[in-house]
Design a protein around this motif. Structure first.
Motif, PDB file in Angstrom:
ATOM      1  N   THR A 148       0.833  -1.200   0.000  1.00  0.00           N
ATOM      2  CA  THR A 148       0.000   0.000   0.000  1.00  0.00           C
ATOM      3  C   THR A 148       0.869   1.253   0.000  1.00  0.00           C
ATOM      4  O   THR A 148       0.597   2.208  -0.736  1.00  0.00           O
ATOM      5  CB  THR A 148      -0.941  -0.003   1.225  1.00  0.00           C
ATOM      6  N   THR A 149       1.928   1.239   0.789  1.00  0.00           N
ATOM      7  CA  THR A 149       2.840   2.382   0.863  1.00  0.00           C
ATOM      8  C   THR A 149       3.541   2.598  -0.473  1.00  0.00           C
ATOM      9  O   THR A 149       3.668   3.739  -0.941  1.00  0.00           O
ATOM     10  CB  THR A 149       3.872   2.162   1.984  1.00  0.00           C
TER      11      THR A 149
ATOM     12  N   ASN B 255      -5.190   3.106   1.034  1.00  0.00           N
ATOM     13  CA  ASN B 255      -4.499   3.355   2.294  1.00  0.00           C
ATOM     14  C   ASN B 255      -5.502   3.641   3.413  1.00  0.00           C
ATOM     15  O   ASN B 255      -5.374   3.138   4.527  1.00  0.00           O
ATOM     16  CB  ASN B 255      -3.520   4.526   2.140  1.00  0.00           C
ATOM     17  N   ARG B 256      -6.519   4.422   3.086  1.00  0.00           N
ATOM     18  CA  ARG B 256      -7.558   4.726   4.074  1.00  0.00           C
ATOM     19  C   ARG B 256      -8.319   3.455   4.472  1.00  0.00           C
ATOM     20  O   ARG B 256      -8.655   3.264   5.634  1.00  0.00           O
ATOM     21  CB  ARG B 256      -8.512   5.783   3.519  1.00  0.00           C
ATOM     22  N   THR B 257      -8.569   2.593   3.502  1.00  0.00           N
ATOM     23  CA  THR B 257      -9.238   1.316   3.783  1.00  0.00           C
ATOM     24  C   THR B 257      -8.387   0.455   4.717  1.00  0.00           C
ATOM     25  O   THR B 257      -8.895  -0.145   5.673  1.00  0.00           O
ATOM     26  CB  THR B 257      -9.525   0.561   2.471  1.00  0.00           C
ATOM     27  N   LEU B 258      -7.086   0.418   4.450  1.00  0.00           N
ATOM     28  CA  LEU B 258      -6.163  -0.320   5.324  1.00  0.00           C
ATOM     29  C   LEU B 258      -6.241   0.210   6.751  1.00  0.00           C
ATOM     30  O   LEU B 258      -6.378  -0.560   7.706  1.00  0.00           O
ATOM     31  CB  LEU B 258      -4.734  -0.197   4.786  1.00  0.00           C
ATOM     32  N   TRP B 259      -6.187   1.519   6.892  1.00  0.00           N
ATOM     33  CA  TRP B 259      -6.211   2.110   8.230  1.00  0.00           C
ATOM     34  C   TRP B 259      -7.573   1.971   8.909  1.00  0.00           C
ATOM     35  O   TRP B 259      -7.646   1.852  10.133  1.00  0.00           O
ATOM     36  CB  TRP B 259      -5.752   3.568   8.167  1.00  0.00           C
ATOM     37  N   THR B 260      -8.637   1.935   8.145  1.00  0.00           N
ATOM     38  CA  THR B 260      -9.956   1.664   8.732  1.00  0.00           C
ATOM     39  C   THR B 260      -9.986   0.255   9.301  1.00  0.00           C
ATOM     40  O   THR B 260     -10.497   0.027  10.403  1.00  0.00           O
ATOM     41  CB  THR B 260     -11.062   1.850   7.671  1.00  0.00           C
TER      42      THR B 260
ATOM     43  N   LEU C 257      -7.327  -1.431  10.335  1.00  0.00           N
ATOM     44  CA  LEU C 257      -6.467  -1.445  11.520  1.00  0.00           C
ATOM     45  C   LEU C 257      -7.180  -0.841  12.727  1.00  0.00           C
ATOM     46  O   LEU C 257      -7.078  -1.358  13.847  1.00  0.00           O
ATOM     47  CB  LEU C 257      -5.159  -0.697  11.238  1.00  0.00           C
ATOM     48  N   ALA C 258      -7.920   0.252  12.500  1.00  0.00           N
ATOM     49  CA  ALA C 258      -8.663   0.882  13.601  1.00  0.00           C
ATOM     50  C   ALA C 258      -9.713  -0.070  14.159  1.00  0.00           C
ATOM     51  O   ALA C 258      -9.865  -0.196  15.377  1.00  0.00           O
ATOM     52  CB  ALA C 258      -9.325   2.178  13.120  1.00  0.00           C
ATOM     53  N   ALA C 259     -10.428  -0.751  13.278  1.00  0.00           N
ATOM     54  CA  ALA C 259     -11.446  -1.706  13.737  1.00  0.00           C
ATOM     55  C   ALA C 259     -10.798  -2.855  14.496  1.00  0.00           C
ATOM     56  O   ALA C 259     -11.323  -3.327  15.507  1.00  0.00           O
ATOM     57  CB  ALA C 259     -12.239  -2.236  12.547  1.00  0.00           C
ATOM     58  N   SER C 260      -9.644  -3.272  14.033  1.00  0.00           N
ATOM     59  CA  SER C 260      -8.937  -4.378  14.676  1.00  0.00           C
ATOM     60  C   SER C 260      -8.498  -4.018  16.095  1.00  0.00           C
ATOM     61  O   SER C 260      -8.684  -4.798  17.031  1.00  0.00           O
ATOM     62  CB  SER C 260      -7.715  -4.775  13.841  1.00  0.00           C
ATOM     63  N   VAL C 261      -7.937  -2.819  16.271  1.00  0.00           N
ATOM     64  CA  VAL C 261      -7.471  -2.445  17.613  1.00  0.00           C
ATOM     65  C   VAL C 261      -8.625  -2.028  18.521  1.00  0.00           C
ATOM     66  O   VAL C 261      -8.468  -1.996  19.743  1.00  0.00           O
ATOM     67  CB  VAL C 261      -6.377  -1.354  17.580  1.00  0.00           C
ATOM     68  N   ALA C 262      -9.768  -1.720  17.953  1.00  0.00           N
ATOM     69  CA  ALA C 262     -10.942  -1.377  18.770  1.00  0.00           C
ATOM     70  C   ALA C 262     -11.632  -2.624  19.307  1.00  0.00           C
ATOM     71  O   ALA C 262     -12.416  -2.542  20.253  1.00  0.00           O
ATOM     72  CB  ALA C 262     -11.929  -0.549  17.959  1.00  0.00           C
TER      73      ALA C 262
ATOM     74  N   LEU D 125      -3.522   7.057  14.921  1.00  0.00           N
ATOM     75  CA  LEU D 125      -2.910   7.151  13.593  1.00  0.00           C
ATOM     76  C   LEU D 125      -3.941   6.902  12.489  1.00  0.00           C
ATOM     77  O   LEU D 125      -3.885   7.527  11.427  1.00  0.00           O
ATOM     78  CB  LEU D 125      -1.748   6.172  13.460  1.00  0.00           C
ATOM     79  N   ALA D 126      -4.876   6.013  12.744  1.00  0.00           N
ATOM     80  CA  ALA D 126      -5.941   5.758  11.770  1.00  0.00           C
ATOM     81  C   ALA D 126      -6.798   7.008  11.585  1.00  0.00           C
ATOM     82  O   ALA D 126      -7.164   7.358  10.454  1.00  0.00           O
ATOM     83  CB  ALA D 126      -6.796   4.576  12.213  1.00  0.00           C
ATOM     84  N   GLU D 127      -7.100   7.683  12.665  1.00  0.00           N
ATOM     85  CA  GLU D 127      -7.898   8.912  12.579  1.00  0.00           C
ATOM     86  C   GLU D 127      -7.120  10.003  11.848  1.00  0.00           C
ATOM     87  O   GLU D 127      -7.662  10.707  10.995  1.00  0.00           O
ATOM     88  CB  GLU D 127      -8.309   9.379  13.980  1.00  0.00           C
TER      89      GLU D 127
END
Length: 124
Positions: free
Chosen positions: A32-33, A57-62, A64-69, A86-88
């Protein structure tokens, strides 16, 4: 069929089975990077590619955010909070990149920091 093709066919499945979740995460973030960086280097003519890479990239971070939540995530709470932050940041800065022409560099720096963390934690 060549010897090389047979070897790839036989060993390819074994390699796929021995990959760790961390190495898979690393590969996804790295790909992605790379796409984000390549699209940014195209300049104004590559806006379509940039928009697609920013979206990915935004999809990846969404994800990751769901995963850590998730309450069952086993990462330390402080690390989970940092990843969520970082996701936000990524979500907000991605909008600035697309709407205002802001630099992609902060998104690349965040991803590179994650890659360093993932690589630093590997023992292989």
């Amino acid at each position: 069929m060549s010897v090389n093709a047979l070897a790839e066919r036989g060993y390819g499945q074994a390699v796929a089975q021995t990959r760790t979740p961390r190495s898979i995460e690393y590969d996804v973030v790295a790909r992605t990077t790379h796409r984000l960086k390549a699209a940014a280097q195209k300049g104004k003519l590559g806006f379509g590619a940039l928009a697609e890479a920013v979206h990915d990239n935004r999809t990846l971070w969404t994800f990751l955010a769901a995963s850590v939540a998730d309450d069952e995530n086993q990462l330390p709470q402080q690390l989970r909070a940092q990843i969520f932050y970082l996701a936000e940041f990524t979500r907000l800065h991605s909008s600035k990149v697309l709407k205002e022409g802001a630099s992609v560099r902060p998104l690349l720096e965040v991803n590179m920091a994650i890659l360093r963390g993932l690589r630093g934690g590997q023992t292989s």
